[in-house]
Design a protein around this motif. Structure first.
Motif, short mmCIF file in Angstrom:
data_model
loop_
_atom_site.label_atom_id
_atom_site.label_comp_id
_atom_site.label_asym_id
_atom_site.label_seq_id
_atom_site.Cartn_x
_atom_site.Cartn_y
_atom_site.Cartn_z
N ARG A 39 0.83 -1.21 0.00
CA ARG A 39 0.00 0.00 0.00
C ARG A 39 0.86 1.26 0.00
O ARG A 39 0.56 2.22 -0.71
CB ARG A 39 -0.94 0.02 1.20
CG ARG A 39 -2.31 -0.54 0.86
CD ARG A 39 -3.25 -0.42 2.01
NE ARG A 39 -3.17 -1.74 2.66
CZ ARG A 39 -3.07 -1.95 3.94
NH1 ARG A 39 -3.07 -0.98 4.79
NH2 ARG A 39 -3.00 -3.18 4.41
N ILE A 40 1.91 1.27 0.80
CA ILE A 40 2.81 2.42 0.84
C ILE A 40 3.48 2.61 -0.51
O ILE A 40 3.59 3.74 -1.01
CB ILE A 40 3.85 2.24 1.97
CG1 ILE A 40 3.18 2.35 3.33
CG2 ILE A 40 4.98 3.27 1.84
CD1 ILE A 40 4.06 1.94 4.49
N LEU A 41 3.93 1.52 -1.11
CA LEU A 41 4.57 1.60 -2.42
C LEU A 41 3.63 2.18 -3.46
O LEU A 41 4.00 3.05 -4.25
CB LEU A 41 5.07 0.21 -2.85
CG LEU A 41 5.74 0.14 -4.21
CD1 LEU A 41 7.06 0.92 -4.19
CD2 LEU A 41 6.00 -1.30 -4.60
N LYS A 42 2.37 1.72 -3.46
CA LYS A 42 1.39 2.23 -4.42
C LYS A 42 1.13 3.71 -4.21
O LYS A 42 1.05 4.48 -5.16
CB LYS A 42 0.08 1.45 -4.32
CG LYS A 42 0.12 0.09 -4.98
CD LYS A 42 -1.16 -0.67 -4.78
CE LYS A 42 -2.29 -0.05 -5.54
NZ LYS A 42 -3.54 -0.83 -5.44
N SER A 43 0.99 4.13 -2.95
CA SER A 43 0.71 5.54 -2.68
C SER A 43 1.89 6.42 -3.06
O SER A 43 1.71 7.52 -3.61
CB SER A 43 0.32 5.76 -1.23
OG SER A 43 1.41 5.51 -0.38
N GLU A 44 3.11 5.95 -2.81
CA GLU A 44 4.29 6.73 -3.18
C GLU A 44 4.43 6.80 -4.70
O GLU A 44 4.79 7.85 -5.24
CB GLU A 44 5.55 6.12 -2.57
CG GLU A 44 5.63 6.26 -1.08
CD GLU A 44 5.72 7.70 -0.62
OE1 GLU A 44 6.38 8.50 -1.30
OE2 GLU A 44 5.13 8.02 0.42
N ALA A 45 4.14 5.72 -5.40
CA ALA A 45 4.21 5.73 -6.86
C ALA A 45 3.18 6.69 -7.44
O ALA A 45 3.47 7.44 -8.38
CB ALA A 45 4.01 4.33 -7.42
N LYS A 46 1.99 6.71 -6.86
CA LYS A 46 0.94 7.62 -7.32
C LYS A 46 1.34 9.06 -7.04
O LYS A 46 1.13 9.94 -7.88
CB LYS A 46 -0.38 7.30 -6.63
CG LYS A 46 -1.52 8.14 -7.12
CD LYS A 46 -2.81 7.80 -6.45
CE LYS A 46 -3.90 8.73 -6.97
NZ LYS A 46 -5.12 8.60 -6.24
N ALA A 47 1.93 9.32 -5.87
CA ALA A 47 2.37 10.68 -5.54
C ALA A 47 3.44 11.15 -6.51
O ALA A 47 3.44 12.31 -6.94
CB ALA A 47 2.87 10.73 -4.11
N MET A 48 4.37 10.26 -6.85
CA MET A 48 5.42 10.63 -7.80
C MET A 48 4.83 10.91 -9.18
O MET A 48 5.25 11.84 -9.87
CB MET A 48 6.48 9.54 -7.89
CG MET A 48 7.37 9.46 -6.68
SD MET A 48 8.56 8.12 -6.77
CE MET A 48 9.55 8.63 -8.16
N LYS A 49 3.85 10.12 -9.58
CA LYS A 49 3.21 10.32 -10.88
C LYS A 49 2.46 11.64 -10.90
O LYS A 49 2.55 12.41 -11.86
CB LYS A 49 2.25 9.16 -11.16
CG LYS A 49 1.60 9.21 -12.51
CD LYS A 49 0.71 8.02 -12.74
CE LYS A 49 0.03 8.11 -14.08
NZ LYS A 49 -0.89 7.00 -14.29
N ASP A 50 1.72 11.95 -9.83
CA ASP A 50 1.00 13.21 -9.73
C ASP A 50 1.97 14.39 -9.69
O ASP A 50 1.71 15.44 -10.27
CB ASP A 50 0.10 13.23 -8.50
CG ASP A 50 -1.05 12.23 -8.60
OD1 ASP A 50 -1.34 11.76 -9.72
OD2 ASP A 50 -1.65 11.92 -7.55
#
Length: 65
Positions: A39-50
Motif C-alpha cells: 500500500r505504501i509503495l502504491k501511494s508513493e508511486a501515485k504521488a510521484m506520478k502526480d
C-alpha cells in the motif's frame, strides 16, 4: 520435465514449507506487513506520478495554464 510449469501440488509443497519454516503464528503478521508495504509503495508511486504531472501544466513563472 518442466513443460507444464507449476502444478497445484507444487504450490501445496511450497505452502507446507513456509508453514514449517515460519510457523503458523508468524505468517499472518508477515502477510499483514507485506500488505502495508505494498500500500505504501502504491501511494508513493501515485504521488510521484502526480508530482511529475504538475510541472508539465505550469509555465516558468509558476502560473497555471
Amino acid at each position: 520435465m518442466l513443460r507444464n510449469g507449476l502444478e497445484p501440488w507444487h504450490l501445496l509443497v511450497v505452502a507446507i514449507v513456509f508453514i514449517v519454516l515460519f510457523g503458523s503464528k508468524k505468517l499472518p503478521d508477515t502477510a499483514r506487513s507485506l500488505g502495508r508495504s505494498l500500500r505504501i509503495l502504491k501511494s508513493e508511486a501515485k504521488a510521484m506520478k502526480d508530482e511529475s504531472a504538475v510541472p508539465a501544466t505550469q509555465t516558468d513563472t509558476g502560473v497555471s495554464l
